[in-house]
Design a protein around this motif. Structure first.
Motif, PDB file in Angstrom:
ATOM      1  N   ASP A   1      29.689  17.054 -63.869  1.00 14.19           N
ATOM      2  CA  ASP A   1      29.019  17.159 -62.403  1.00 14.19           C
ATOM      3  C   ASP A   1      28.304  18.365 -62.114  1.00 14.19           C
ATOM      4  O   ASP A   1      27.449  18.724 -61.428  1.00 14.19           O
ATOM      5  CB  ASP A   1      29.713  16.624 -61.393  1.00 14.19           C
ATOM      6  CG  ASP A   1      29.611  15.234 -61.311  1.00 14.19           C
ATOM      7  OD1 ASP A   1      29.024  14.341 -61.756  1.00 14.19           O
ATOM      8  OD2 ASP A   1      30.771  14.395 -60.693  1.00 14.19           O
TER       9      ASP A   1
ATOM     10  N   ARG B   1      18.489  11.186 -61.957  1.00 18.50           N
ATOM     11  CA  ARG B   1      19.100   9.973 -61.175  1.00 18.50           C
ATOM     12  C   ARG B   1      20.195  10.418 -60.012  1.00 18.50           C
ATOM     13  O   ARG B   1      20.048  10.003 -58.923  1.00 18.50           O
ATOM     14  CB  ARG B   1      19.541   9.184 -62.181  1.00 18.50           C
ATOM     15  CG  ARG B   1      19.929   7.718 -61.643  1.00 18.50           C
ATOM     16  CD  ARG B   1      20.414   6.740 -62.661  1.00 18.50           C
ATOM     17  NE  ARG B   1      21.753   7.085 -62.937  1.00 18.50           N
ATOM     18  CZ  ARG B   1      22.297   7.475 -64.321  1.00 18.50           C
ATOM     19  NH1 ARG B   1      21.247   7.373 -65.344  1.00 18.50           N
ATOM     20  NH2 ARG B   1      23.406   7.853 -64.458  1.00 18.50           N
ATOM     21  N   HIS B   2      20.803  11.493 -60.692  1.00 24.16           N
ATOM     22  CA  HIS B   2      21.986  11.873 -59.777  1.00 24.16           C
ATOM     23  C   HIS B   2      21.317  12.686 -58.423  1.00 24.16           C
ATOM     24  O   HIS B   2      22.297  12.559 -57.396  1.00 24.16           O
ATOM     25  CB  HIS B   2      22.882  12.917 -60.492  1.00 24.16           C
ATOM     26  CG  HIS B   2      24.052  11.868 -61.327  1.00 24.16           C
ATOM     27  ND1 HIS B   2      23.575  11.318 -62.546  1.00 24.16           N
ATOM     28  CD2 HIS B   2      25.270  11.520 -61.039  1.00 24.16           C
ATOM     29  CE1 HIS B   2      24.789  10.899 -62.944  1.00 24.16           C
ATOM     30  NE2 HIS B   2      25.632  11.100 -62.100  1.00 24.16           N
TER      31      HIS B   2
ATOM     32  N   ALA C   1      18.595   8.708 -56.590  1.00 22.38           N
ATOM     33  CA  ALA C   1      19.098   7.552 -55.845  1.00 22.38           C
ATOM     34  C   ALA C   1      20.610   7.755 -55.755  1.00 22.38           C
ATOM     35  O   ALA C   1      21.247   7.162 -54.596  1.00 22.38           O
ATOM     36  CB  ALA C   1      19.112   6.344 -57.069  1.00 22.38           C
ATOM     37  N   GLU C   2      21.465   8.394 -56.267  1.00 19.69           N
ATOM     38  CA  GLU C   2      22.877   8.705 -56.416  1.00 19.69           C
ATOM     39  C   GLU C   2      23.289   9.940 -55.456  1.00 19.69           C
ATOM     40  O   GLU C   2      24.409  10.516 -56.033  1.00 19.69           O
ATOM     41  CB  GLU C   2      23.455   8.377 -57.773  1.00 19.69           C
ATOM     42  CG  GLU C   2      23.267   7.261 -58.187  1.00 19.69           C
ATOM     43  CD  GLU C   2      23.611   7.247 -59.905  1.00 19.69           C
ATOM     44  OE1 GLU C   2      24.437   7.953 -60.287  1.00 19.69           O
ATOM     45  OE2 GLU C   2      23.178   6.200 -60.543  1.00 19.69           O
ATOM     46  N   ARG C   3      22.314  10.406 -54.919  1.00 20.37           N
ATOM     47  CA  ARG C   3      22.686  11.976 -54.608  1.00 20.37           C
ATOM     48  C   ARG C   3      23.846  11.914 -53.666  1.00 20.37           C
ATOM     49  O   ARG C   3      24.758  12.763 -54.008  1.00 20.37           O
ATOM     50  CB  ARG C   3      21.352  12.459 -53.779  1.00 20.37           C
ATOM     51  CG  ARG C   3      21.826  13.977 -53.480  1.00 20.37           C
ATOM     52  CD  ARG C   3      20.654  14.750 -52.858  1.00 20.37           C
ATOM     53  NE  ARG C   3      20.181  13.943 -51.625  1.00 20.37           N
ATOM     54  CZ  ARG C   3      18.798  13.418 -51.541  1.00 20.37           C
ATOM     55  NH1 ARG C   3      17.824  13.477 -52.616  1.00 20.37           N
ATOM     56  NH2 ARG C   3      18.390  12.771 -50.412  1.00 20.37           N
TER      57      ARG C   3
ATOM     58  N   THR D   1      26.839   9.878 -53.483  1.00 17.08           N
ATOM     59  CA  THR D   1      27.957   9.974 -53.922  1.00 17.08           C
ATOM     60  C   THR D   1      27.928  11.040 -55.125  1.00 17.08           C
ATOM     61  O   THR D   1      29.173  11.320 -55.125  1.00 17.08           O
ATOM     62  CB  THR D   1      27.887   8.670 -55.049  1.00 17.08           C
ATOM     63  OG1 THR D   1      26.867   7.652 -54.540  1.00 17.08           O
ATOM     64  CG2 THR D   1      28.867   7.981 -55.552  1.00 17.08           C
ATOM     65  N   PHE D   2      27.135  11.412 -55.723  1.00 18.14           N
ATOM     66  CA  PHE D   2      27.234  12.449 -56.610  1.00 18.14           C
ATOM     67  C   PHE D   2      27.764  14.015 -55.807  1.00 18.14           C
ATOM     68  O   PHE D   2      28.742  14.561 -56.435  1.00 18.14           O
ATOM     69  CB  PHE D   2      25.879  12.739 -57.390  1.00 18.14           C
ATOM     70  CG  PHE D   2      25.702  14.023 -58.065  1.00 18.14           C
ATOM     71  CD1 PHE D   2      26.729  14.557 -59.009  1.00 18.14           C
ATOM     72  CD2 PHE D   2      24.608  14.967 -57.469  1.00 18.14           C
ATOM     73  CE1 PHE D   2      26.345  15.899 -59.512  1.00 18.14           C
ATOM     74  CE2 PHE D   2      24.487  16.221 -57.946  1.00 18.14           C
ATOM     75  CZ  PHE D   2      25.419  16.620 -58.967  1.00 18.14           C
TER      76      PHE D   2
END
Ligand code: ZN
Length: 295
Positions: free
Chosen positions: A152, A253-254, A257-259, A261-262
């Motif tokens: 991460d 993507r991180h 859309a997944e910002r 959560t990431f």
């Protein structure tokens, strides 16, 4: 505008003056990009020193946010965290003389002239001068080292690099840059320096070189140079073109859309390191307050 006299290539030993993009100028905007989103997702902490929200260059880092853990901090309540993101000065491929231009700036006063009409102030606007600027389409090559990072953290740093578009002091007007990642390596030591990369690429390009360089030829030459790096001591692997593309898609993507959560997962990953510091700082701060209250 910084520049250095250096050897043109590793083979071509003529000395030329290259433009330098200092490491400070690179990292500060990239950190600011990430911190902007940390702030938006409420992942910046308050500084134990003065209770203000963590901010850059204020001598009171929070010592608890993603940025502090990854890019390090110097001041604060005694402790210091070394940065795990190592950067170097980036060098232009072409000589400074080929990529700098002059522009005259006429800063006129509100009355539309170069002079204020008041008699006691007959000086012309001092903003009338020529200023050097970097021509559009100049290329810099650079090596960044990420030390002991998690998956991460890798996504976070690459996102900062790929999403930062403005560098330099007056970044609202100038300093637009686009970063491209041409290769990613795994190693137990540092890769060759940015200067070595620029020099080897300079040698690999077909002479004579003229501004603006053809970016496709430049990318091909750079990739040819770095493909030999796995032969160097300590450099064990290079991601294949396919893996590199996949990694960048994953980073996109991180960050998109997944910002949420990431970023929260990344921030959460520091919890074991955060707690003891937070506790001891808190109790220290409390003690101090009590003492102050008593006195
Ligand atoms: Zn912080």
């Amino acid at each position: 505008m910084c520049s250095e006299f250096v050897q043109a290539g590793l083979v071509d030993k003529v000395v030329i003056q290259r433009l330098v993009m200092t490491k400070r100028k690179q990292v500060a905007p990239e950190r600011r990009y990430g911190r902007e989103l940390l702030r938006a997702h409420e992942l910046l902490y308050t500084s134990p020193k003065d209770g203000s929200l963590c901010s850059l260059n204020t001598n009171s880092p929070c010592e608890m946010c993603v940025d502090c853990f990854l890019y390090g901090f110097a001041a604060g309540g005694g402790g210091a965290q070394k940065s795990r993101i190592w950067t170097e000065d980036a060098f232009s491929i072409l000589p400074a003389t080929d990529i700098l231009g002059d522009r005259t700036i006429n800063a006129i006063y509100e009355n539309g002239t170069m002079r204020l009409k008041r008699e006691e102030d007959t000086k012309a606007s001092t903003s009338l001068n020529t200023s050097e600027y970097i021509k559009p389409g100049v290329h810099f090559l650079d090596v960044v080292t990420l030390k002991d990072v998690t998956a991460d953290e890798l996504r976070y740093v690459i996102g900062n690099i790929l999403l930062t578009t403005r560098y330099g002091a007056v970044s609202s007007r100038v300093g637009r840059m686009e970063n491209q990642i041409l290769g990613i390596f795994g190693s137990i030591t540092e890769l060759p320096s940015s200067l070595e990369l620029v020099q080897a690429t300079y040698d690999a390009l077909e002479q004579p070189l003229e501004h603006p360089l053809n970016i496709d030829l430049l990318i091909a030459a750079t990739k040819k140079v770095i493909s030999t790096w796995t032969n160097k001591r300590g450099v064990s692997m290079q991601l294949s073109e396919e893996d590199l593309t996949n990694l960048i898609t994953d980073v996109d993507r991180h960050w998109d859309a997944e910002r949420d959560t990431f970023l929260k997962r990344l921030s959460q990953s520091y919890e074991p390191f955060r707690q003891p510091v937070a506790e001891s700082k808190k109790s220290k701060a409390k003690n101090k307050k009590t003492v102050e209250a008593e006195s």
